[in-house]
Design a protein around this motif. Structure first.
Motif, mmCIF file in Angstrom:
data_model
loop_
_atom_site.group_PDB
_atom_site.id
_atom_site.type_symbol
_atom_site.label_atom_id
_atom_site.label_comp_id
_atom_site.label_asym_id
_atom_site.label_seq_id
_atom_site.Cartn_x
_atom_site.Cartn_y
_atom_site.Cartn_z
ATOM 1 N N PRO A 49 0.788 -1.241 0.000
ATOM 2 C CA PRO A 49 0.000 0.000 0.000
ATOM 3 C C PRO A 49 0.819 1.290 0.000
ATOM 4 N N ASP A 50 2.013 1.296 0.592
ATOM 5 C CA ASP A 50 2.805 2.523 0.681
ATOM 6 C C ASP A 50 3.894 2.627 -0.385
ATOM 7 N N ASP A 51 3.936 1.684 -1.309
ATOM 8 C CA ASP A 51 5.042 1.636 -2.270
ATOM 9 C C ASP A 51 5.020 2.781 -3.274
ATOM 10 N N GLN A 52 6.227 3.165 -3.689
ATOM 11 C CA GLN A 52 6.443 4.017 -4.843
ATOM 12 C C GLN A 52 6.868 3.079 -5.977
ATOM 13 N N VAL A 53 6.119 3.093 -7.083
ATOM 14 C CA VAL A 53 6.297 2.091 -8.142
ATOM 15 C C VAL A 53 6.667 2.789 -9.444
ATOM 16 N N LEU A 54 7.661 2.259 -10.130
ATOM 17 C CA LEU A 54 8.035 2.720 -11.462
ATOM 18 C C LEU A 54 7.670 1.639 -12.464
ATOM 19 N N ASP A 55 6.885 2.007 -13.479
ATOM 20 C CA ASP A 55 6.472 1.059 -14.529
ATOM 21 C C ASP A 55 7.203 1.435 -15.819
ATOM 22 N N ILE A 56 8.085 0.546 -16.272
ATOM 23 C CA ILE A 56 8.963 0.796 -17.413
ATOM 24 C C ILE A 56 8.266 0.363 -18.702
ATOM 25 N N GLY A 57 8.171 1.277 -19.675
ATOM 26 C CA GLY A 57 7.496 0.944 -20.925
ATOM 27 C C GLY A 57 6.037 0.618 -20.674
ATOM 28 N N CYS A 58 5.353 1.534 -20.025
ATOM 29 C CA CYS A 58 4.015 1.249 -19.486
ATOM 30 C C CYS A 58 2.929 1.165 -20.547
ATOM 31 N N GLY A 59 3.195 1.638 -21.763
ATOM 32 C CA GLY A 59 2.188 1.576 -22.813
ATOM 33 C C GLY A 59 0.922 2.321 -22.432
ATOM 34 N N PRO A 112 16.278 11.208 -16.209
ATOM 35 C CA PRO A 112 16.895 11.527 -14.913
ATOM 36 C C PRO A 112 15.946 11.242 -13.745
ATOM 37 N N PHE A 113 15.783 9.972 -13.414
ATOM 38 C CA PHE A 113 14.951 9.611 -12.271
ATOM 39 C C PHE A 113 15.582 10.152 -10.987
ATOM 40 N N THR A 114 14.736 10.470 -10.025
ATOM 41 C CA THR A 114 15.253 10.842 -8.710
ATOM 42 C C THR A 114 15.929 9.629 -8.089
ATOM 43 N N PRO A 115 17.188 9.745 -7.706
ATOM 44 C CA PRO A 115 17.897 8.575 -7.165
ATOM 45 C C PRO A 115 17.206 8.010 -5.924
ATOM 46 N N ALA A 116 17.211 6.688 -5.835
ATOM 47 C CA ALA A 116 16.705 5.971 -4.664
ATOM 48 C C ALA A 116 15.312 6.437 -4.254
ATOM 49 N N SER A 117 14.438 6.598 -5.244
ATOM 50 C CA SER A 117 13.117 7.168 -4.970
ATOM 51 C C SER A 117 11.975 6.166 -5.057
ATOM 52 N N VAL A 118 12.212 4.968 -5.595
ATOM 53 C CA VAL A 118 11.112 4.014 -5.756
ATOM 54 C C VAL A 118 11.446 2.698 -5.062
ATOM 55 N N ASP A 119 10.398 2.022 -4.648
ATOM 56 C CA ASP A 119 10.546 0.737 -3.950
ATOM 57 C C ASP A 119 10.614 -0.437 -4.912
ATOM 58 N N SER A 142 19.399 2.796 -10.411
ATOM 59 C CA SER A 142 19.707 4.006 -9.645
ATOM 60 C C SER A 142 18.449 4.646 -9.056
ATOM 61 N N ALA A 143 17.301 4.395 -9.692
ATOM 62 C CA ALA A 143 16.042 4.940 -9.174
ATOM 63 C C ALA A 143 15.513 4.147 -7.988
ATOM 64 N N LEU A 144 16.007 2.916 -7.810
ATOM 65 C CA LEU A 144 15.533 2.060 -6.728
ATOM 66 C C LEU A 144 16.243 2.366 -5.422
ATOM 67 N N ARG A 145 15.507 2.280 -4.356
ATOM 68 C CA ARG A 145 16.118 2.373 -3.044
ATOM 69 C C ARG A 145 16.998 1.145 -2.793
ATOM 70 N N PRO A 146 17.948 1.217 -1.858
ATOM 71 C CA PRO A 146 18.741 0.026 -1.532
ATOM 72 C C PRO A 146 17.827 -1.151 -1.186
ATOM 73 N N GLY A 147 18.056 -2.269 -1.851
ATOM 74 C CA GLY A 147 17.201 -3.436 -1.640
ATOM 75 C C GLY A 147 15.909 -3.400 -2.422
ATOM 76 N N GLY A 148 15.661 -2.296 -3.175
ATOM 77 C CA GLY A 148 14.445 -2.200 -3.980
ATOM 78 C C GLY A 148 14.384 -3.303 -5.019
ATOM 79 N N ARG A 149 13.181 -3.620 -5.452
ATOM 80 C CA ARG A 149 12.966 -4.800 -6.288
ATOM 81 C C ARG A 149 12.693 -4.445 -7.745
#
Length: 283
Positions: A49-59, A112-119, A142-149
């Motif tokens: 519920p609290d995740d920040q999600v990046l969808d690559i090539g979202c169409g 230029p994604f914000t570094p370490a900004s998405v889960d 680089s956009a993922l937080r440490p341990g981000g998936r």
């Protein structure tokens, strides 16, 4: 960014030209083609519920909206090259009253994604079209937080995807079937598990794993409907044929579509994909 200065220029031009227009005009059909993969990706991503999600090539944004619903206290960001597909995505998000979603026309390879900004970064068949996948996945990591998936859905090999090779075989009578490249941008660029492992581990991902999934692909309600759809999707290939060869190719394809017509289900072909999982292994 314009097509002239885009590092992924050929893909930028394609997705903002006739190909992107065709996909936008047929967005519903593409979304309906293999609903099981949508569910498989959503389950594998397990967005919280609290995740920040990046969808690559979202169409047209189906996977982004799915993620936004699950991340109802977070946010989902969809990026894609195609302006036309993003118009569809924004319109559907508004129609469905999904407020925690943003769509941006961008190349994930260089944006230029914000570094370490998405889960979590996800992609539903949209991560296979980078001209420089090493640069792309470095940028995504680089956009993922440490341990981000990272969770991707990508196609397996040509031979495992009947909807690819049966259609292309029919549309190239008397010629060698034009195989999609397994190295350059295209639907098979992430089909080889060894290549995926090497690529992702090289740029700093850890715990890389691939899980095989299979689902029928529906190309149309009936053979005539599927023929119209496939002849439109492969219009460029048909344009290279003389009139007689084109007529023969369409006849061969129609016969194959008839052979794959399942009453009450439509024209169905076998397909196979990988669910790719990894985590950001760098701080």
């Amino acid at each position: 960014m314009t097509a002239d200065d885009a590092p992924n220029a050929a893909q930028w031009q394609a997705w903002n030209g006739p190909m992107g227009a065709f996909w936008a005009d047929n967005a519903d059909r593409f979304d309906r083609g293999a609903p099981a993969y949508r569910e498989t990706l959503e389950h594998a991503a397990a967005v919280e519920p609290d995740d920040q999600v990046l969808d690559i090539g979202c169409g047209a944004g189906q996977s982004t909206r799915d993620a936004a619903r699950r991340a109802h206290r977070g946010h989902a960001y969809g990026v894609d090259l195609s302006a036309r597909l993003l118009e569809v995505a924004r319109r559907r998000a508004a129609d469905e009253q999904i407020g925690n979603v943003t769509f941006t026309q961008a190349d994930a390879q260089v944006h230029p994604f914000t570094p370490a900004s998405v889960d979590i970064a996800i992609s539903h068949l949209g991560s296979m079209f980078f001209s420089d996948p090493r640069a792309a996945f470095t940028n995504v990591r680089s956009a993922l937080r440490p341990g981000g998936r990272l969770v991707l859905l990508v196609w397996q090999s040509f031979g495992r995807n009947e909807f690819m090779h049966r259609v292309l075989d029919a549309l190239t009578p008397g010629r060698e079937t034009p195989l999609p490249s397994a190295q350059g941008p295209g639907p098979l660029s992430l089909a080889d598990p060894e290549r995926v492992h090497a690529l992702l581990e090289h740029v700093g991902f850890a715990d890389v794993e691939l899980v095989s999934v299979e689902s029928p692909i529906t190309l149309g309600a009936d053979p005539d409907d599927a023929l119209a759809f496939q002849s439109g999707q492969h219009a460029g290939l048909l344009a290279d044929l003389d009139a007689g060869t084109r007529a023969r190719a369409l006849h061969l394809l129609h016969d194959d579509l008839v052979a794959h017509h399942v009453p009450h289900r439509g024209v169905c072909y076998r397909s196979a994909a990988w669910i790719v999982r990894a985590r950001n292994g760098l701080n």
